[in-house]
Write an enzyme that holds these catalytic residues in place. Structure first.
Site, short mmCIF file in Angstrom:
data_model
loop_
_atom_site.label_atom_id
_atom_site.label_comp_id
_atom_site.label_asym_id
_atom_site.label_seq_id
_atom_site.Cartn_x
_atom_site.Cartn_y
_atom_site.Cartn_z
N GLY A 8 -2.55 -6.91 -6.89
CA GLY A 8 -1.52 -5.96 -7.34
C GLY A 8 -0.63 -6.60 -8.39
O GLY A 8 0.57 -6.34 -8.45
N GLY A 11 1.83 -4.55 -10.99
CA GLY A 11 2.91 -3.67 -10.52
C GLY A 11 4.29 -4.22 -10.86
O GLY A 11 4.43 -5.21 -11.59
N GLN A 12 5.31 -3.57 -10.29
CA GLN A 12 6.69 -3.94 -10.64
C GLN A 12 6.98 -5.40 -10.28
O GLN A 12 7.51 -6.16 -11.07
CB GLN A 12 7.70 -3.02 -9.92
CG GLN A 12 9.11 -3.19 -10.46
CD GLN A 12 10.20 -2.71 -9.50
OE1 GLN A 12 9.96 -2.46 -8.32
NE2 GLN A 12 11.41 -2.60 -10.02
N ILE A 35 -6.55 -3.56 -10.34
CA ILE A 35 -7.59 -2.53 -10.15
C ILE A 35 -7.87 -1.88 -11.50
O ILE A 35 -7.01 -1.87 -12.39
CB ILE A 35 -7.20 -1.47 -9.11
CG1 ILE A 35 -5.81 -0.89 -9.38
CG2 ILE A 35 -7.30 -2.02 -7.71
CD1 ILE A 35 -5.47 0.33 -8.51
N TYR A 143 4.99 5.04 4.96
CA TYR A 143 5.30 3.75 4.33
C TYR A 143 5.90 2.80 5.37
O TYR A 143 5.46 1.66 5.52
CB TYR A 143 6.28 3.99 3.18
CG TYR A 143 6.69 2.76 2.40
CD1 TYR A 143 5.80 2.14 1.54
CD2 TYR A 143 7.98 2.25 2.51
CE1 TYR A 143 6.18 1.03 0.80
CE2 TYR A 143 8.37 1.14 1.77
CZ TYR A 143 7.47 0.54 0.92
OH TYR A 143 7.85 -0.56 0.19
N LYS A 147 4.48 -0.60 7.08
CA LYS A 147 5.20 -1.88 6.93
C LYS A 147 5.42 -2.56 8.30
O LYS A 147 5.30 -3.78 8.41
CB LYS A 147 6.55 -1.67 6.22
CG LYS A 147 6.40 -1.34 4.74
CD LYS A 147 5.67 -2.44 4.00
CE LYS A 147 5.52 -2.16 2.53
NZ LYS A 147 4.56 -3.06 1.85
#
Ligand code: NAD
Length: 318
Positions: A8, A11-12, A35, A143, A147
């Site tokens: 990832g 991402g941010q 990806i 979410y 988590k």
């Protein structure tokens, strides 16, 4: 840690974390996993190795770990809170089926693993102010459910197999580099873009809604510091509370207005984002992180605001 895989990486968090890790461990020692459709660009693409790495593809992860002799994996693949509510099965697939793949490869190859948790792992029954490290976690979002599962699975692999799984509960992260990916705290990034562009900001979160936030440089330091921490000092492993500031929309607006007096804001509350925000803590107690691995942030709302406005102005108004 000598050779690191970031899953990832575009991402941010990943786009900045990968560059920070390369500056510490060497460009050739940090692989940017991405990806198809989210390829690395610019400096991220040019400064070091990159590989297609879908977190749900265990064979691909294992191939990269073997090829680069990886001994630490930063697993940042996820759908963020608002996006995940619209695609709960995909959020679970990426977050949990993917995590199992990462943990199994880590078990076979004895890798350290960092998979972030979030303030989203808490729910409405959690004490909202100075939320303790160890407390009730009954989140209402997919979410949050993923988590909590991430924290438990990571702890399980540590206790059962001795894998060095470590993680923090990130608050909302504010950065001037890569835009956020669809979370409840995105407004605290968007507001700076509006201020720098000279536009009125329409805030989707109601006045008086407090959430924990952090400036990206502090968040990146937390990742590296925890992964390098002396294991003999750690009592907790996964899901350390970390905190640096907590504010409501009217407070970040006032902090910006101090430097941009003409800036204006109005409210148009988004019901989904507001309901998620209402179920999250107002502020976290991060004393365990401070005691066990010397966590200490360096930015507050005012110093972050000065830096955000300066950096974004330099980039957007160029
Ligand atoms: P992001 O949405 O910006 O980035 C997620 C990355 O995952 C993207 O690069 C995306 O391409 C990649 N990805 C999606 N599906 C994938 C798959 N199947 N395989 C591999 N990669 C895939 O998210 P972020 O803000 O960088 O967050 C990273 C982690 O930190 C997540 O676990 C997130 O929950 C957590 N976190 C972030 C924040 C925040 O404010 N940014 C706050 C709390 C926790």
């Amino acid at each position: 840690m000598k050779n690191i895989l970031v899953i990832g990486a575009t991402g941010q968090i990943g786009s900045e974390l990968t560059m920070k890790l390369r500056s510490i461990y060497g460009n050739d020692h940090v692989v940017a996993g991405y990806i198809v459709g989210a390829e690395p660009k610019g400096e991220l693409a040019e400064s070091g190795p990159a590989e297609v790495c879908d977190v749900t593809d265990g064979e691909a992860i294992e191939r990269i770990v073997t090829k680069y002799n990886i001994d630490a994996i930063y697993n940042l693949a996820a759908l963020l809170s608002v996006v995940a509510e619209h695609k709960p099965l995909l959020a679970w697939h990426i977050g949990i089926d993917g995590l199992i793949k990462v943990l199994e490869v880590a078990r076979q190859h004895n890798c350290f693993v960092f998979t972030p948790s979030s303030i989203g792992s808490f729910g409405p029954e959690t004490p909202a102010d100075q939320t303790p490290q160890d407390t009730i976690q009954r989140p209402r979002t997919i979410y949050g459910v993923s988590k909590v599962t991430t924290e438990l699975l990571s702890d399980y692999y540590h206790r059962k197999y001795g894998i060095e799984t470590r993680s923090v509960r990130f608050p909302g992260l504010i950065s001037n580099v890569t835009p956020p990916g669809g979370g409840t705290t995105d407004y605290a990034v968007d507001i700076y873009y509006s201020a720098v562009r000279g536009e009125k900001f329409v805030c989707p979160i109601a006045q008086g809604t407090y959430m924990d936030m952090m400036y990206m440089p502090d968040a990146l330091n937390a990742c590296v510091q925890l992964m390098e921490a002396d294991a003999s000092r750690l009592v907790h492993y996964n899901g350390f509370n970390i905190a640096s500031m907590s504010f409501a929309p009217e407070e970040i607006f006032a902090a910006i207005k101090k430097y941009r007096p003409a800036f204006e804001m109005e409210y148009n509350v988004d019901p989904l984002k507001q309901s998620i925000a209402n179920s999250w803590p107002n502020s976290l107690d991060d004393s365990a992180a401070r005691t066990e691995w010397d966590w200490k942030p360096s930015f507050d709302l005012d110093t972050m605001t000065q830096d955000m406005l300066e950096k974004l102005s330099a980039r957007l108004l160029k």
